[in-house]
Scaffold this motif. Structure first.
Motif, PDB file in Angstrom:
ATOM      1  N   LYS A 232     -64.322  63.020  20.546  1.00 14.85           N
ATOM      2  CA  LYS A 232     -64.082  61.960  21.525  1.00 14.85           C
ATOM      3  C   LYS A 232     -63.313  60.800  20.903  1.00 14.85           C
ATOM      4  N   SER A 245     -67.045  57.256  30.083  1.00 17.90           N
ATOM      5  CA  SER A 245     -68.213  58.007  29.655  1.00 17.90           C
ATOM      6  C   SER A 245     -69.117  57.031  28.900  1.00 17.90           C
ATOM      7  N   LYS A 247     -71.916  57.384  27.581  1.00 23.81           N
ATOM      8  CA  LYS A 247     -72.540  57.949  26.395  1.00 23.81           C
ATOM      9  C   LYS A 247     -71.626  57.853  25.176  1.00 23.81           C
ATOM     10  N   TYR A 248     -70.328  58.121  25.372  1.00 25.12           N
ATOM     11  CA  TYR A 248     -69.402  58.197  24.233  1.00 25.12           C
ATOM     12  C   TYR A 248     -68.514  56.959  24.074  1.00 25.12           C
TER      13      TYR A 248
END
Length: 546
Positions: A232, A245, A247-248
């Motif tokens: 990522k 995103s 999360k990332y």
């Protein structure tokens, strides 16, 4: 409500838009049915794919013989204690409650202390050395060859590659290097393309594969074992592929560099959106490998698995060997068998579902049409795989999924039974992670871990530039190791064996920052001098290599 239903229908494949790119019906992605009917045998013969030319009854008979025998052998080794890694837990009534199969993460081996003795070299010197050995810069052709009046200087090409890989603007590269801005702009516009960067990487990798140490990197005796994984990156600019995103990326947008790695080298990559499932691109990226390195097996994490990838990869001639987490739960719920489920009751590992052979045989011609359409690349493979793995099923997709379950069950039993196989799978994934650390280091040179690119074309160039720099570093390290490997091979084979186990993915002896002097031709890496310098002070720390 109407718009909500349309949204759900587009997502699950019950509603199609014929004139769109991503939401056409599966039928529209395949070979025309009339053409398929009339030319099926010729198409199969031209593809030269043995499993597709085999009758479905013969194929199922082979799969059945293999799977049923494995149920016997694997369970027998569990009961006799030969499979010592698998732990069984019983209750007071001596009834099996659960079983577990732990695995130990292997060291990825990057930046081994072995490299600390090497003299520090600038990345410009490394690129010049690699070009002298491989001539990879010859792959950079002009966008319009008939209008090209001169060949660009190697130093300018190297500066542009480094600028794109590290996210430096040409203006900043001009300030910290000895290259003129107008030369950088000219080469960047006319020679830097994802196609030329990929071709240059192929040249370097093909030369790496010819080094005497390369075959020592094979993890098994069946050939080159590769791995796939996504890395990522945030993006500096908003593009179509850049997605949120939490999360990332937190509050930023980003994308994924999906890479196929083998024997420490990044064979190819694809830049995909963070919203896209990596498993949809598995077959596509393996088939996109244009280097001379032929991949035999491919591993991935749980993101590489979907409803059809086992069947597709195996039928296309590859061993698909992913790493499973929660292996006990997966085995208990997803194993299948050819006989009635009740006939396996005595086993510890047993199927929960019986294979529908009749459905597979009935739908085999339609399955073949899908497979041949994929092989001929009638459309983007990832689009077809996405539809196969996520849309609502009809009889043909149910049959393909049933075939996938057979092949997954066969692999799962091997995976549970063989410690060696699990170690090979884990080692291949560790190598892919090592490359990600190197590529992340290259991308962070200019500060942050973001890809520079205002559109998809520039993002592809940035990603391919990172891969090219990484391949150059790996070739340089592998060349050093190959010299040492050959030096000790006859006199001290034990030391040669330890050298072959060192990872060429290392960069602690390479400087990516500072003022770049690309025109300093007096400074050129002499590999023999590096080896002599390395061996002059003291004995090599082979314990670190082990």
């Amino acid at each position: 409500m109407v718009y909500l239903q349309l949204f759900k229908g587009l997502a699950d494949g019950s509603v199609f838009v014929k004139d769109s790119n991503g939401y056409r019906a599966l039928e529209d992605e395949l070979i025309d049915i009339e053409y398929w009917t009339n030319h099926k045998h010729r198409l199969l013969a031209e593809l030269n794919m043995p499993l597709l030319s085999m009758s479905i009854t013969t194929l199922l008979s082979r799969l059945e013989a293999s799977l049923e025998q494995k149920y016997i052998d694997v369970n027998q080794r569990i009961e006799t204690g030969e499979n010592a890694a698998l732990k069984l837990r019983y209750n007071k009534r001596k009834e099996l409650v659960k079983w577990t199969l732990p695995y130990v993460r292997l060291d990825d081996g990057i930046n081994n202390p072995f490299y600390e003795k090497l003299p520090v070299s600038g990345i410009g010197d490394v690129l010049r050395f690699v070009d002298e050995q491989t001539d990879f810069l010859a792959a950079f052709t002009h966008l319009q060859p008939k209008y090209a009046k001169s060949i660009p200087e190697a130093e300018v090409l190297n500066a542009c590659i480094l600028a794109n890989a590290t996210g430096l603007e040409t203006k900043k590269m001009k300030d910290i290097s000895d290259i003129k801005e107008k030369d950088l702009d000219n080469v960047n516009k006319n020679f830097q393309r994802s196609q030329t960067l990929s071709a240059a990487s192929d040249v370097i990798m093909n030369h790496t594969a010819k080094l005497p140490i390369f075959n020592q990197y094979n993890l098994s005796d069946y050939g080159v074992h590769a791995s796939v994984d996504g890395q990522k990156f945030t993006t500096r600019y908003n593009t179509i592929k850049s997605r949120y995103s939490k999360k990332y990326f937190g509050t930023m947008r980003g994308l994924v560099m999906y890479t196929l790695s083998a024997n420490h080298m990044p064979l190819c990559l694809k830049v995909i959106g963070a919203n896209e499932h990596e498993s949809h691109f598995l077959l596509d990226i393996v088939e996109s490998n244009t280097s001379d390195v032929e991949v035999t097996a491919v591993s991935g994490d749980m993101h590489s698995i979907n409803r059809v990838n086992f069947a597709l990869m195996n039928l296309f001639g590859y061993k698909f060997m992913p790493r499973f987490t929660q292996i006990a739960e997966t085995a208990n719920n997803r194993l299948v068998g050819f006989n009635n489920v009740s006939s396996y009751e005595k086993y510890i590992l047993k199927p929960s579902k019986q294979v529908d052979k009749a459905l597979i045989i009935k739908e085999w011609d339609n399955i073949l049409r899908i497979l041949v359409s994929l092989a001929l690349k009638q459309t983007t493979q990832s689009q077809v795989v996405r539809k196969l793995s996520s849309f609502k099923t009809n009889a043909t997709l149910k049959a393909l999924i049933a075939l996938d379950q057979i092949m997954m069950s066969d692999y799962l039993l091997d995976y549970i039974d063989s410690q060696e196989m699990r170690s090979v799978v884990q080692a291949s994934l560790c190598r892919g992670e090592s490359y990600h650390q190197l590529s992340g280091t290259i991308a962070k040179v200019s500060g942050g871990k973001s890809l520079r690119g205002k559109n998809e074309i520039e993002l592809d160039i940035a990603a391919e530039s990172i891969r090219l720099i990484a391949n150059a570093v790996i070739f340089y390290n592998a060349t050093l190791l190959a010299y040492l490997y050959q030096f000790y091979l006859k006199a001290e084979p034990d030391k040669a064996n330890k050298i072959s186990r060192l990872s060429p993915v290392a960069w602690q002896h390479i400087s990516f920052i500072g003022k770049y002097e690309f025109y300093n031709r007096r400074v050129s890496i002499n590999i023999q001098e590096v080896i002599d310098y390395f061996m002059s002070d003291s004995e090599i720390n082979f314990l670190a290599a082990a």
